[in-house]
Design a protein around this motif. Structure first.
Motif, PDB file in Angstrom:
ATOM      1  N   GLN A 168       0.879  -1.356  -0.016  1.00 41.97           N
ATOM      2  CA  GLN A 168       0.005  -0.282   0.193  1.00 41.97           C
ATOM      3  C   GLN A 168       0.445   0.958  -0.506  1.00 41.97           C
ATOM      4  O   GLN A 168      -0.181   2.234   0.081  1.00 41.97           O
ATOM      5  CB  GLN A 168      -1.049  -0.062   1.772  1.00 41.97           C
ATOM      6  N   ALA A 169       2.377   1.111   0.609  1.00 38.98           N
ATOM      7  CA  ALA A 169       3.183   2.202   0.162  1.00 38.98           C
ATOM      8  C   ALA A 169       3.857   2.281  -0.615  1.00 38.98           C
ATOM      9  O   ALA A 169       3.596   1.250  -1.805  1.00 38.98           O
ATOM     10  CB  ALA A 169       4.531   1.888   0.811  1.00 38.98           C
ATOM     11  N   ASP A 170       3.728   3.323  -1.483  1.00 34.26           N
ATOM     12  CA  ASP A 170       4.574   3.071  -2.530  1.00 34.26           C
ATOM     13  C   ASP A 170       6.722   3.282  -3.163  1.00 34.26           C
ATOM     14  O   ASP A 170       6.305   2.274  -2.062  1.00 34.26           O
ATOM     15  CB  ASP A 170       5.576   5.276  -3.127  1.00 34.26           C
ATOM     16  N   ARG A 171       6.774   2.690  -4.209  1.00 34.34           N
ATOM     17  CA  ARG A 171       7.999   1.486  -4.437  1.00 34.34           C
ATOM     18  C   ARG A 171       9.076   2.438  -4.079  1.00 34.34           C
ATOM     19  O   ARG A 171      10.182   1.191  -3.909  1.00 34.34           O
ATOM     20  CB  ARG A 171       8.258   2.194  -6.144  1.00 34.34           C
ATOM     21  N   SER A 172       8.889   3.416  -3.277  1.00 35.44           N
ATOM     22  CA  SER A 172      10.459   3.821  -2.544  1.00 35.44           C
ATOM     23  C   SER A 172      10.628   2.754  -0.955  1.00 35.44           C
ATOM     24  O   SER A 172      11.136   2.675  -0.961  1.00 35.44           O
ATOM     25  CB  SER A 172      10.136   5.197  -2.133  1.00 35.44           C
ATOM     26  N   ASP A 441      23.588   5.067  -8.504  1.00 38.39           N
ATOM     27  CA  ASP A 441      23.209   6.660  -8.334  1.00 38.39           C
ATOM     28  C   ASP A 441      22.426   7.519  -9.568  1.00 38.39           C
ATOM     29  O   ASP A 441      21.819   8.702  -9.502  1.00 38.39           O
ATOM     30  CB  ASP A 441      24.407   6.673  -9.138  1.00 38.39           C
ATOM     31  N   ARG A 442      22.137   6.553 -10.464  1.00 38.75           N
ATOM     32  CA  ARG A 442      21.037   7.240 -11.249  1.00 38.75           C
ATOM     33  C   ARG A 442      20.549   5.953 -11.989  1.00 38.75           C
ATOM     34  O   ARG A 442      20.352   5.060 -11.836  1.00 38.75           O
ATOM     35  CB  ARG A 442      21.564   7.809 -12.740  1.00 38.75           C
ATOM     36  N   LEU A 443      19.287   6.379 -11.892  1.00 38.68           N
ATOM     37  CA  LEU A 443      17.668   5.405 -11.937  1.00 38.68           C
ATOM     38  C   LEU A 443      16.867   6.118 -13.609  1.00 38.68           C
ATOM     39  O   LEU A 443      16.398   7.176 -12.758  1.00 38.68           O
ATOM     40  CB  LEU A 443      16.647   5.332 -10.840  1.00 38.68           C
ATOM     41  N   LEU A 444      17.172   5.794 -14.574  1.00 37.16           N
ATOM     42  CA  LEU A 444      16.413   5.994 -15.966  1.00 37.16           C
ATOM     43  C   LEU A 444      15.172   4.579 -16.098  1.00 37.16           C
ATOM     44  O   LEU A 444      15.143   3.859 -15.510  1.00 37.16           O
ATOM     45  CB  LEU A 444      17.596   5.758 -17.668  1.00 37.16           C
ATOM     46  N   MET A 445      14.359   5.775 -16.577  1.00 34.69           N
ATOM     47  CA  MET A 445      13.589   4.068 -17.063  1.00 34.69           C
ATOM     48  C   MET A 445      12.508   4.377 -18.414  1.00 34.69           C
ATOM     49  O   MET A 445      12.900   6.086 -19.066  1.00 34.69           O
ATOM     50  CB  MET A 445      12.225   3.890 -16.305  1.00 34.69           C
ATOM     51  N   MET A 446      12.253   3.527 -19.323  1.00 36.12           N
ATOM     52  CA  MET A 446      11.961   3.625 -21.026  1.00 36.12           C
ATOM     53  C   MET A 446      10.460   3.792 -20.339  1.00 36.12           C
ATOM     54  O   MET A 446      10.293   3.759 -19.369  1.00 36.12           O
ATOM     55  CB  MET A 446      12.116   1.957 -21.593  1.00 36.12           C
ATOM     56  N   GLU A 447      10.314   4.554 -21.189  1.00 35.79           N
ATOM     57  CA  GLU A 447       9.104   5.380 -21.247  1.00 35.79           C
ATOM     58  C   GLU A 447       7.761   4.020 -21.169  1.00 35.79           C
ATOM     59  O   GLU A 447       6.573   4.958 -20.256  1.00 35.79           O
ATOM     60  CB  GLU A 447       8.236   6.152 -22.554  1.00 35.79           C
ATOM     61  N   HIS A 448       7.663   3.284 -21.687  1.00 35.24           N
ATOM     62  CA  HIS A 448       6.759   2.164 -20.677  1.00 35.24           C
ATOM     63  C   HIS A 448       7.475   0.927 -20.617  1.00 35.24           C
ATOM     64  O   HIS A 448       6.412  -0.296 -20.122  1.00 35.24           O
ATOM     65  CB  HIS A 448       6.520   1.644 -22.517  1.00 35.24           C
ATOM     66  N   SER A 449       8.233   1.142 -19.475  1.00 39.00           N
ATOM     67  CA  SER A 449       8.447   0.268 -18.573  1.00 39.00           C
ATOM     68  C   SER A 449       7.803   0.742 -17.178  1.00 39.00           C
ATOM     69  O   SER A 449       7.272   1.501 -16.556  1.00 39.00           O
ATOM     70  CB  SER A 449      10.036   0.622 -18.907  1.00 39.00           C
ATOM     71  N   ILE A 450       8.056  -0.273 -16.548  1.00 40.11           N
ATOM     72  CA  ILE A 450       6.847  -0.559 -15.179  1.00 40.11           C
ATOM     73  C   ILE A 450       8.179  -0.744 -13.842  1.00 40.11           C
ATOM     74  O   ILE A 450       9.283  -1.146 -13.991  1.00 40.11           O
ATOM     75  CB  ILE A 450       6.152  -1.544 -14.974  1.00 40.11           C
ATOM     76  N   GLU A 475      -3.276   0.124 -11.222  1.00 42.09           N
ATOM     77  CA  GLU A 475      -3.298   1.306 -10.941  1.00 42.09           C
ATOM     78  C   GLU A 475      -3.183   1.831  -9.883  1.00 42.09           C
ATOM     79  O   GLU A 475      -2.401   3.808  -9.498  1.00 42.09           O
ATOM     80  CB  GLU A 475      -4.725   2.241 -11.816  1.00 42.09           C
ATOM     81  N   ALA A 476      -3.411   0.928  -8.757  1.00 41.07           N
ATOM     82  CA  ALA A 476      -3.222   1.752  -7.673  1.00 41.07           C
ATOM     83  C   ALA A 476      -1.878   1.729  -6.859  1.00 41.07           C
ATOM     84  O   ALA A 476      -1.073   2.812  -6.460  1.00 41.07           O
ATOM     85  CB  ALA A 476      -3.782   1.052  -6.116  1.00 41.07           C
ATOM     86  N   LEU A 477      -0.599   0.996  -7.055  1.00 44.89           N
ATOM     87  CA  LEU A 477       0.287   0.534  -7.198  1.00 44.89           C
ATOM     88  C   LEU A 477       1.277   1.927  -7.302  1.00 44.89           C
ATOM     89  O   LEU A 477       2.200   1.861  -7.912  1.00 44.89           O
ATOM     90  CB  LEU A 477       1.203  -0.632  -7.767  1.00 44.89           C
ATOM     91  N   LYS A 478       0.849   2.642  -9.109  1.00 40.36           N
ATOM     92  CA  LYS A 478       1.729   3.814  -9.150  1.00 40.36           C
ATOM     93  C   LYS A 478       2.748   3.483  -9.729  1.00 40.36           C
ATOM     94  O   LYS A 478       4.101   4.031  -9.461  1.00 40.36           O
ATOM     95  CB  LYS A 478       1.930   5.002  -8.100  1.00 40.36           C
ATOM     96  N   LEU A 479       3.009   2.091 -10.656  1.00 41.42           N
ATOM     97  CA  LEU A 479       4.377   1.431 -11.123  1.00 41.42           C
ATOM     98  C   LEU A 479       4.674   1.827 -12.602  1.00 41.42           C
ATOM     99  O   LEU A 479       5.748   1.458 -12.698  1.00 41.42           O
ATOM    100  CB  LEU A 479       4.275   0.549 -10.772  1.00 41.42           C
ATOM    101  N   THR A 480       4.382   3.137 -12.950  1.00 39.23           N
ATOM    102  CA  THR A 480       4.497   3.308 -14.860  1.00 39.23           C
ATOM    103  C   THR A 480       6.154   4.511 -14.100  1.00 39.23           C
ATOM    104  O   THR A 480       6.180   5.241 -13.391  1.00 39.23           O
ATOM    105  CB  THR A 480       3.337   4.194 -15.310  1.00 39.23           C
ATOM    106  N   ALA A 481       5.823   5.077 -15.378  1.00 41.90           N
ATOM    107  CA  ALA A 481       7.790   5.523 -15.618  1.00 41.90           C
ATOM    108  C   ALA A 481       7.055   6.560 -14.800  1.00 41.90           C
ATOM    109  O   ALA A 481       7.866   7.578 -13.623  1.00 41.90           O
ATOM    110  CB  ALA A 481       8.542   5.371 -16.974  1.00 41.90           C
ATOM    111  N   ALA A 482       6.056   7.571 -15.622  1.00 44.04           N
ATOM    112  CA  ALA A 482       5.630   8.619 -14.911  1.00 44.04           C
ATOM    113  C   ALA A 482       5.398   8.995 -13.548  1.00 44.04           C
ATOM    114  O   ALA A 482       6.139   9.909 -13.046  1.00 44.04           O
ATOM    115  CB  ALA A 482       4.368   9.317 -16.234  1.00 44.04           C
ATOM    116  N   ASP A 483       4.616   6.377 -12.868  1.00 37.99           N
ATOM    117  CA  ASP A 483       4.383   7.886 -11.745  1.00 37.99           C
ATOM    118  C   ASP A 483       5.857   7.642 -10.601  1.00 37.99           C
ATOM    119  O   ASP A 483       5.635   8.716 -10.206  1.00 37.99           O
ATOM    120  CB  ASP A 483       3.310   6.456 -11.358  1.00 37.99           C
ATOM    121  N   LEU A 484       6.671   7.236 -11.045  1.00 36.34           N
ATOM    122  CA  LEU A 484       7.672   7.103 -10.295  1.00 36.34           C
ATOM    123  C   LEU A 484       8.820   8.767 -10.437  1.00 36.34           C
ATOM    124  O   LEU A 484       9.643   8.823  -9.522  1.00 36.34           O
ATOM    125  CB  LEU A 484       8.963   5.904 -10.339  1.00 36.34           C
ATOM    126  N   LYS A 485       9.017   8.881 -11.361  1.00 35.27           N
ATOM    127  CA  LYS A 485       9.128  10.467 -12.020  1.00 35.27           C
ATOM    128  C   LYS A 485       8.305  11.305 -10.540  1.00 35.27           C
ATOM    129  O   LYS A 485       8.961  12.124 -10.310  1.00 35.27           O
ATOM    130  CB  LYS A 485       8.867  10.758 -13.294  1.00 35.27           C
TER     131      LYS A 485
END
Length: 546
Positions: A168-172, A441-450, A475-485
């Protein structure tokens, strides 16, 4: 035929007086009627069969340390609902209910205490509070305890009981496991005990700490199949990776999917077409993003490696058990430098997928990655990691060979590695399996990765008891690249061709290579000590508490 699950029962300490009725407890293992006072004297262990009853954190603390010596810290730290997560009920309500029923703020209690005349830092997880799951506040308190031990040079005792990461908490939440390791320039004595269920998702990674094995320089170094072509890696990527539709790779014989460069498109009746907006970007719902991340024609790690780098030399084996094909790695040339590649590879054909276990690594895969991290440190090679897995392999053999230990050791090594580390999520990033090579040191994500603490199917199965609700879970997990950004976890989103990277390997690889080149250049300009400290602070800031 089926015995109902015994609920936790607090065990009274005083023995009943003469003539008083004694409440008894039935042991769920041997069916013996037990006297609470005797059971308490036996430290919650059945004096008939040795069954261990579940203990709450306060009872565990009272059992371990000298009376009155424990001083609890961080009682005011509580988690906040960053995602607004709701399954059968809102996350905020679940927390309130757990606080009401347990009397605790969070799933962990920590502080300083005295044991046998010695001061120490004690961290105890409580399974009664949401299964001892790792939320942001839980991670914050555990980290504070570990840091206190390091700063005060006190022994550290961790008693673990956790059902995993708190979805229920975020990916962090999952990323907070990493920060429980790193103490720049400081070492301290750490002991860990487990008194209840312990699952990797957030199995208190600090409880798995031990000395890392030394890299052995005399092992076998076979050469992997080569897909690179003559010419520099910095240009011509599209030309090398855009063969005509239906053509085969001359090295491995695998079919290439259609590309934009070939001007052909799959127009068969069963072909999936994703909605595209006027500006050419994919306008898809969260679940469609999940499907795009899992697209069978999507470029995998080796496709990116052979397009972006040259002279890739694959190294094999963990020097302990065997070679896990789900994780590949080895040195490669990137412009004028040598870098170390570590990647998760799913496989494209049926036989290759079976060989690579669908990208789900066993302990030997993570230990191979650890060997490559050590080698990169020795020779000062920057590390580039490609993440693409639904999670670590959960089989019995993996557990027997220490999957949690292997991932924990990788978190330690990556956190403290004195070389730049870039992490690129190219498809799926699932739980600790992704984190095992994904600390950097850096987290990069392809546009359609999760990237998620758990895959949607697992989340739906656990929280809703219904895998069919995977779309809601996604939807609840907020797992898309846009969500993580937006949450501040991803540093950059790398654009993909319209419709996804599977439509043009070359364009996707060109974009990924340019981003890696740019970030690597900025990291190489940072002094090593500062680089390692900034990496620690990066994970130290993750999560939201109040």
């Amino acid at each position: 035929m089926f015995r109902p699950k015994t609920r936790y029962v607090a065990l009274p300490s005083p023995r009943a007086g003469v003539g008083e009725e004694i409440d008894r407890l039935i042991c769920p293992k041997c069916d013996t009627s037990l006297e609470p006072a005797r059971l308490t004297a036996a430290l919650g262990v059945c004096y008939r069969c040795g069954y261990h009853f579940r203990l709450r954190a306060p009872e565990r603390i009272a059992m371990l340390v000298e009376p009155g010596s424990f001083r609890e810290e961080d009682q005011a730290i509580t988690a906040t609902d960053v995602l607004g997560f709701t399954d059968s009920q809102p996350y905020a309500k679940r927390i309130e209910q757990s606080r009401a029923t347990t009397g605790a703020n969070e799933a962990v209690t920590w502080g300083e205490a005295t044991l046998a005349g010695h001061r120490l830092v004690l961290v105890v997880l409580d399974f009664a509070f949401m299964g001892g799951s790792m939320g942001a506040a839980t991670g914050e308190k555990i980290t504070n305890g570990i840091e206190r031990a390091g700063q005060s040079r006190l022994p550290l005792l961790i008693v673990s009981a956790s059902g995993g990461a708190r979805m229920q908490a975020d990916r962090s939440n999952d990323g907070r496991g990493d920060r429980q390791f790193r103490f720049p320039g400081r070492r301290h004595h750490c002991r860990a005990g487990r008194h209840d269920r312990l699952c990797w998702g957030a199995s208190d990674p600090a409880s798995h700490l031990r000395n890392a094995a030394r890299w052995l320089p005399d092992g076998r170094v076979p050469v992997g199949a080569r897909h690179d072509r003559p010419g520099g890696a910095a240009s011509g990527v599209a030309r090398r990776l855009a063969p005509a539709a239906g053509s085969l790779c001359p090295d491995c014989g695998r079919p290439r999917p259609p590309t934009a460069a070939s001007g052909q498109e799959d127009r068969s009746p069963g072909a999936r077409r994703y909605p595209v907006s006027d500006n050419g970007s994919v306008a898809a719902a969260t679940w469609e993003q999940v499907e795009l991340a899992r697209h069978p024609d999507r470029p995998y790690a080796l496709d990116y490696v052979h397009a972006i780098f040259s002279n890739f030399l694959e190294l094999h084996g963990d020097r302990v058990f065997g070679d896990d094909h789900a994780i590949i790695g080895g040195p490669a040339s990137f412009d004028s430098r040598t870098i170390m590649v570590i990647a998760q590879q799913k496989g494209r054909s049926t036989s290759e997928r079976a060989m690579r276990n669908f990208g789900m690594a066993n302990p030997e895969g993570y230990r191979k990655a650890l060997r490559l991290v050590r080698q990169a440190e020795r020779f000062k090679f920057p590390i580039v990691a490609f993440v693409d897995t639904s999670g670590a392999f959960p089989g019995a053999g993996a557990e027997e060979r220490g999957i949690a230990w292997a991932i924990a050791e990788n978190l330690v090594a990556l956190s403290a590695a004195r070389v730049p580390i870039l992490t690129l999520v190219i498809g799926e990033g699932g739980s600790g399996g992704a984190l095992g090579i994904g600390v950097g040191d850096r987290l990069l994500m392809m546009e359609h990765s999760i990237y998620s603490v758990a895959m949607p199917e697992a989340c739906a199965s656990i929280l809703w008891r219904d895998i069919a609700r995977k779309v809601e879970a996604a939807e609840a997990l907020k797992l898309t690249a846009a969500d993580l950004k937006r949450l501040g976890l991803a540093d950059e989103i790398i654009p993909e061709p319209p419709g996804g990277a599977q439509n043009d390997y070359g364009q996707a690889a060109d974009a990924a290579g340019a981003a890696l080149r740019r970030h690597l250049k900025s990291l190489e300009a940072i002094a090593t000590d500062r680089l390692v400290e900034e990496r620690y602070q990066r994970y130290r800031r993750i999560g939201a508490t109040s």
